[in-house]
Design a protein around this motif. Structure first.
Motif, PDB file in Angstrom:
ATOM      1  N   LYS A   1      14.327   3.727  12.806  1.00 41.32           N
ATOM      2  CA  LYS A   1      13.480   4.226  13.888  1.00 41.32           C
ATOM      3  C   LYS A   1      12.574   3.119  14.429  1.00 41.32           C
ATOM      4  N   THR A   2      12.025   2.307  13.519  1.00 45.15           N
ATOM      5  CA  THR A   2      11.125   1.236  13.940  1.00 45.15           C
ATOM      6  C   THR A   2      11.852   0.195  14.772  1.00 45.15           C
ATOM      7  N   THR A   3      13.033  -0.228  14.315  1.00 47.50           N
ATOM      8  CA  THR A   3      13.777  -1.249  15.054  1.00 47.50           C
ATOM      9  C   THR A   3      14.211  -0.734  16.427  1.00 47.50           C
ATOM     10  N   ASN A   4      14.621   0.522  16.489  1.00 46.64           N
ATOM     11  CA  ASN A   4      15.023   1.089  17.782  1.00 46.64           C
ATOM     12  C   ASN A   4      13.840   1.163  18.738  1.00 46.64           C
ATOM     13  N   THR A   5      12.668   1.521  18.201  1.00 46.71           N
ATOM     14  CA  THR A   5      11.476   1.611  19.042  1.00 46.71           C
ATOM     15  C   THR A   5      11.072   0.240  19.573  1.00 46.71           C
ATOM     16  N   LEU A   6      11.205  -0.782  18.727  1.00 43.16           N
ATOM     17  CA  LEU A   6      10.782  -2.130  19.109  1.00 43.16           C
ATOM     18  C   LEU A   6      11.872  -2.900  19.835  1.00 43.16           C
ATOM     19  N   GLY A   7      13.091  -2.349  19.891  1.00 44.82           N
ATOM     20  CA  GLY A   7      14.187  -3.025  20.588  1.00 44.82           C
ATOM     21  C   GLY A   7      14.765  -4.197  19.827  1.00 44.82           C
ATOM     22  N   LEU A   8      14.705  -4.147  18.493  1.00 44.58           N
ATOM     23  CA  LEU A   8      15.240  -5.230  17.671  1.00 44.58           C
ATOM     24  C   LEU A   8      16.598  -4.849  17.093  1.00 44.58           C
ATOM     25  N   GLN A   9      17.325  -5.859  16.634  1.00 42.84           N
ATOM     26  CA  GLN A   9      18.618  -5.651  15.996  1.00 42.84           C
ATOM     27  C   GLN A   9      18.405  -4.992  14.637  1.00 42.84           C
ATOM     28  N   THR A  10      19.243  -4.022  14.286  1.00 44.56           N
ATOM     29  CA  THR A  10      19.119  -3.312  13.013  1.00 44.56           C
ATOM     30  C   THR A  10      20.091  -3.877  11.990  1.00 44.56           C
ATOM     31  N   VAL A  11      19.586  -4.221  10.813  1.00 38.78           N
ATOM     32  CA  VAL A  11      20.456  -4.625   9.703  1.00 38.78           C
ATOM     33  C   VAL A  11      21.101  -3.365   9.141  1.00 38.78           C
ATOM     34  N   SER A  12      22.427  -3.333   9.080  1.00 37.18           N
ATOM     35  CA  SER A  12      23.135  -2.123   8.676  1.00 37.18           C
ATOM     36  C   SER A  12      22.854  -1.772   7.221  1.00 37.18           C
ATOM     37  N   PHE A  13      23.045  -0.504   6.915  1.00 41.01           N
ATOM     38  CA  PHE A  13      22.792  -0.023   5.558  1.00 41.01           C
ATOM     39  C   PHE A  13      23.657  -0.761   4.543  1.00 41.01           C
ATOM     40  N   SER A  14      24.909  -1.053   4.909  1.00 37.57           N
ATOM     41  CA  SER A  14      25.827  -1.693   3.973  1.00 37.57           C
ATOM     42  C   SER A  14      25.465  -3.151   3.706  1.00 37.57           C
ATOM     43  N   ASP A  15      24.710  -3.773   4.634  1.00 37.90           N
ATOM     44  CA  ASP A  15      24.338  -5.180   4.455  1.00 37.90           C
ATOM     45  C   ASP A  15      22.997  -5.361   3.757  1.00 37.90           C
ATOM     46  N   ARG A  16      22.212  -4.297   3.639  1.00 37.45           N
ATOM     47  CA  ARG A  16      20.839  -4.429   3.139  1.00 37.45           C
ATOM     48  C   ARG A  16      20.775  -5.050   1.751  1.00 37.45           C
TER      49      ARG A  16
END
Length: 400
Positions: free
Chosen positions: A90-105
């Motif tokens: 939610k935070t990354t979408n709000t700020l317009g940043l790229q999201t690190v996927s769950f599988s890569d975390r």
């Protein structure tokens, strides 16, 4: 630092080394002034190198070797690594940043912190490319095959006219295997109409809710309907409450809490006290909840002396400096019980340790940099996210 140094440096390796060695990574705006990650144009790793904020790294996204995570995405992920994936997304979408996927975390975090020297993104990128190149020439079931040597040589000797070329092309196409692509996956032909119906059921529109309430009210008495309306109206008028310490020596109190919550800036309250300002009895702060877009007003106080039942029910967050006397005359008998019923925040400087007595209270540290005021915004964004998460889980009535 020279341009050559930056050109040959690896942003991913520098990020990893600075994290392991606990060195400071600086964010600079377009004018070269200190900034936060969201406003930064450049990320500087001390005297080693500087990079544009959104420089691609060697860490590939998923199985793609042509799409890499940006430096800003990795920095933001690491600073929010303790959030749940839902809150982080939610935070990354709000700020317009790229999201690190769950599988890569997991693999990414292990690599950055030095728990492992290998991870899927960087080490396998070349291997994935090599395998794709090799698979294009491999023979066997389900893979593209080359024309037999005899056929190719024969075609070459005869000059391969137009008809022969067409025959060869048809033969190649016959032997090719269609791989699944993003476009083909999205064009699967499956119907997702039921998803829309499910969303309407889980999140009904206001008109649907009003219709349902009207239908339900028709079967009840007028007195019950009137009481329900009065209760609903009263609930909507309630403001969620935040309590801060009353002590003048507290890091956050009524003198500087509004500057932090509303303007995203920490101001030492001693400077405000020296100006002779009068302490307000209560403060109202407005905040837009990112997940719902709802503009909500919060009431901030430092005393619960006049609290009634509705006030206690509206309490969502308490700031504490670790003094148990702060909770004298509260309806809950111990600090542990207080923070079972509301969110607890312990403001402190980044390099300080919390008081030993607070370790069993169930509170979270609010780390504030001593001198880097450009970091305050990220700190406050994380604070509001924690408050919203607590309210959604424990006080959902505020969102109705």
């Amino acid at each position: 630092m020279s341009a050559a140094t930056t050109a040959t440096a690896d942003p991913l390796e520098l990020f990893r080394r600075y994290t392991i060695e606990e060195k400071t990574i600086e964010y600079l705006d377009a004018d070269g002034n200190p900034s936060d990650l969201l406003q930064a144009a450049t990320v500087r790793f001390g005297e080693d190198a500087s990079f544009p904020r959104d420089t691609p790294t060697r860490y590939s996204r998923g199985n793609s070797d042509s799409d890499q995570y940006t430096l800003s995405a990795l920095l933001h992920f690491f600073s929010h690594r303790d959030q749940s994936f839902y809150e982080y997304m939610k935070t990354t979408n709000t700020l317009g940043l790229q999201t690190v996927s769950f599988s890569d975390r997991g693999s990414l975090l292990d690599y950055i912190t030095g728990k492992t020297d290998k991870f899927g993104g960087a080490d396998n990128a070349a291997a994935v490319a090599g395998e794709k190149h090799a698979s294009s020439d491999a023979t066997g079931d389900g893979r593209r095959t080359r024309l037999r040597t005899g056929e190719a040589e024969g075609a070459g000797e005869s000059g391969m006219g137009a008809d022969s070329a067409n025959d060869v092309a048809r033969e190649v196409m016959r032997r090719e295997r269609s791989l699944v692509s993003t476009s083909s996956a999205l064009s699967s032909g499956k119907s997702f109409a039921h998803v829309q119906d499910l969303i309407k059921e889980l999140f009904p529109s206001k008109s649907a809710v009003d219709a349902k309430n009207k239908a339900s009210g028709a079967s009840g008495s007028k007195a019950e309907n009137g009481a329900s309306r009065r209760k609903s109206s009263h609930r909507k008028r309630r403001d969620p409450i935040i309590v801060v310490p009353a002590a003048a020596t507290a890091m956050l109190n009524m003198y500087n809490i509004q500057e932090l919550l509303q303007n995203h800036k920490f101001v030492d309250n001693r400077a405000l006290l020296e100006q002779g300002g009068q302490k307000p009895r209560e403060i109202f702060v407005e905040h837009v909840m990112p997940s719902t877009g709802q503009n909500m007003r919060f009431r901030v106080v430092d005393s619960v002396q006049d609290f009634g039942e509705a006030d206690w029910n509206s309490l969502v967050c308490v700031f504490t400096q670790g003094a148990a006397w702060q909770f004298k005359n509260w309806i809950w008998k111990s600090p542990e019980e207080v923070f079972q019923n509301c969110l607890g925040m312990y403001p402190k400087h980044q390099d300080e340790q919390p008081k030993e007595s607070t370790r069993t209270w169930g509170i979270s540290p609010l780390n504030i940099e001593r001198n880097k005021r450009h970091m305050d915004r990220a700190t406050v964004v994380g604070l509001w996210s924690s408050i919203e998460q607590f309210m959604a889980r424990n006080k959902p009535d505020f969102f109705m």
